[in-house]
Design a protein around this motif. Structure first.
Motif, PDB file in Angstrom:
ATOM      1  N   SER A 105      30.765  39.390  44.053  1.00 36.12           N
ATOM      2  CA  SER A 105      31.312  38.763  42.841  1.00 36.12           C
ATOM      3  C   SER A 105      32.729  38.263  43.102  1.00 36.12           C
ATOM      4  O   SER A 105      33.115  37.193  42.618  1.00 36.12           O
ATOM      5  CB  SER A 105      31.342  39.754  41.674  1.00 36.12           C
ATOM      6  OG  SER A 105      30.041  40.108  41.310  1.00 36.12           O
ATOM      7  N   ASN A 158      33.927  34.501  42.596  1.00 39.55           N
ATOM      8  CA  ASN A 158      35.050  34.176  41.708  1.00 39.55           C
ATOM      9  C   ASN A 158      36.174  33.443  42.444  1.00 39.55           C
ATOM     10  O   ASN A 158      36.854  32.603  41.860  1.00 39.55           O
ATOM     11  CB  ASN A 158      35.596  35.443  41.045  1.00 39.55           C
ATOM     12  CG  ASN A 158      34.613  36.006  40.025  1.00 39.55           C
ATOM     13  OD1 ASN A 158      33.734  35.299  39.546  1.00 39.55           O
ATOM     14  ND2 ASN A 158      34.749  37.281  39.699  1.00 39.55           N
ATOM     15  N   LEU A 167      38.271  31.234  39.854  1.00 40.63           N
ATOM     16  CA  LEU A 167      38.561  32.085  38.692  1.00 40.63           C
ATOM     17  C   LEU A 167      39.641  33.102  39.006  1.00 40.63           C
ATOM     18  O   LEU A 167      40.336  33.589  38.118  1.00 40.63           O
ATOM     19  CB  LEU A 167      37.288  32.808  38.239  1.00 40.63           C
ATOM     20  CG  LEU A 167      36.164  31.878  37.789  1.00 40.63           C
ATOM     21  CD1 LEU A 167      34.888  32.650  37.590  1.00 40.63           C
ATOM     22  CD2 LEU A 167      36.551  31.164  36.510  1.00 40.63           C
ATOM     23  N   PHE A 191      27.604  33.883  35.232  1.00 37.99           N
ATOM     24  CA  PHE A 191      28.352  35.124  35.401  1.00 37.99           C
ATOM     25  C   PHE A 191      27.447  36.341  35.379  1.00 37.99           C
ATOM     26  O   PHE A 191      26.452  36.376  34.646  1.00 37.99           O
ATOM     27  CB  PHE A 191      29.389  35.268  34.286  1.00 37.99           C
ATOM     28  CG  PHE A 191      30.454  34.223  34.338  1.00 37.99           C
ATOM     29  CD1 PHE A 191      31.519  34.347  35.223  1.00 37.99           C
ATOM     30  CD2 PHE A 191      30.392  33.109  33.523  1.00 37.99           C
ATOM     31  CE1 PHE A 191      32.506  33.380  35.278  1.00 37.99           C
ATOM     32  CE2 PHE A 191      31.374  32.135  33.572  1.00 37.99           C
ATOM     33  CZ  PHE A 191      32.435  32.266  34.450  1.00 37.99           C
TER      34      PHE A 191
END
Ligand SMILES: Nc1ncnc2c1ncn2[C@@H]1O[C@H](COP(=O)(O)OP(=O)(O)OP(=O)(O)O)[C@@H](O)[C@H]1O
Ligand SMILES: [Mg+2]
Length: 226
Positions: free
Chosen positions: A49, A53, A58, A93
């Motif tokens: 993750s 990201n 992000l 997500f």
């Protein structure tokens, strides 16, 4: 401009825990070509993750960089980053991130808002997805009124409907039944084949390897196989 759609160069990400520094991504260098379907595998906590990201802009890396179509993601100002992400990158997500006070149809509508489409055009685009995923009867329910798997399907629709050229999908099939999961994977495979969409699909679960062009395996923040 490089020849790769996505490139990670000596990427590191450390999180400051309460007492310790956690290195979630450790010296990762990767090249992913346009239209490749990548299966990003690794056990829970391996850093999947975090890597997704970082690629999606992000979070910022501690060091190293990510480029998308030659643009350095972590050097763009917020406006150019949001343009890049809006136009090219779609993220599914792991935690869905649905808007809790909007019904699921409105959640999809919001995703299409930047396009400036009419209500009618949005409906024409959206309804087939709801039908395909068996959610037609639920369009006006709130996310909390849906099962986890149904919410996950909405999160997938929200990304696919924007027709991004890169899809970063973090455990998109984790809480969905096998048949629906298979349909989603097939839909993504078709997007790769027909529209040259680049896909990175992270999972700690069982996904048939044959769906992807290449498997990247992470362990303790490192890419151990690519
Ligand atoms: N926001 C955060 N703050 C501190 N540590 C974090 C944060 N996010 C992740 N970590 C840590 O970074 C490491 C990698 O986490 P990450 O969520 O990237 O793993 P993952 O491979 O996606 O796992 P899973 O398969 O369970 O989703 C873990 O040790 C985790 O505890
Ligand atoms: Mg994860």
């Amino acid at each position: 401009m490089n020849n790769y759609k996505i490139e990670c160069i000596s990427l590191n990400k450390q999180y400051k825990g309460r007492n310790v520094l956690i290195t979630a991504v450790r010296d990762v260098s990767l090249k992913i070509e346009k239209g490749e379907f990548i299966l990003l595998k690794g056990r829970s906590g391996a850093g999947k993750s975090t890597l997704i990201n970082l690629i999606g802009g992000l979070i910022a890396p501690t060091s190293g960089k990510v480029t998308i179509d030659g643009f350095i993601v972590n050097q763009l100002n917020n406006k150019s980053l949001s343009n890049l992400l809006l136009n090219r990158v779609g993220i599914v997500f792991q935690g869905f991130n649905l808007l809790p006070t909007y019904d699921i149809y409105e959640n999809i509508e919001v995703a299409l808002a930047p396009r400036g489409l009419s209500k009618r055009e949005i409906k024409k685009l959206a309804i087939p997805y709801f039908e395909r995923f068996g959610l037609s009867e639920m369009m006006h329910l709130l996310p909390e009124e849906l099962s986890t798997g149904q919410q996950q399907k909405v999160a997938v629709i929200r990304t696919l409907i924007r027709q991004p050229s890169i899809i970063l999908a973090d455990e998109p099939t984790a809480s969905i039944d096998d048949i629906t999961a298979g349909e989603i994977l097939e839909l993504m495979r078709n997007l790769c084949n027909e529209q040259n969409v680049t896909i990175i699909l992270a999972t700690h679960g069982i996904v048939p390897e044959t769906i992807a062009d290449r498997m990247i395996v992470m362990e303790n923040g490192k890419v151990i196989n690519q």
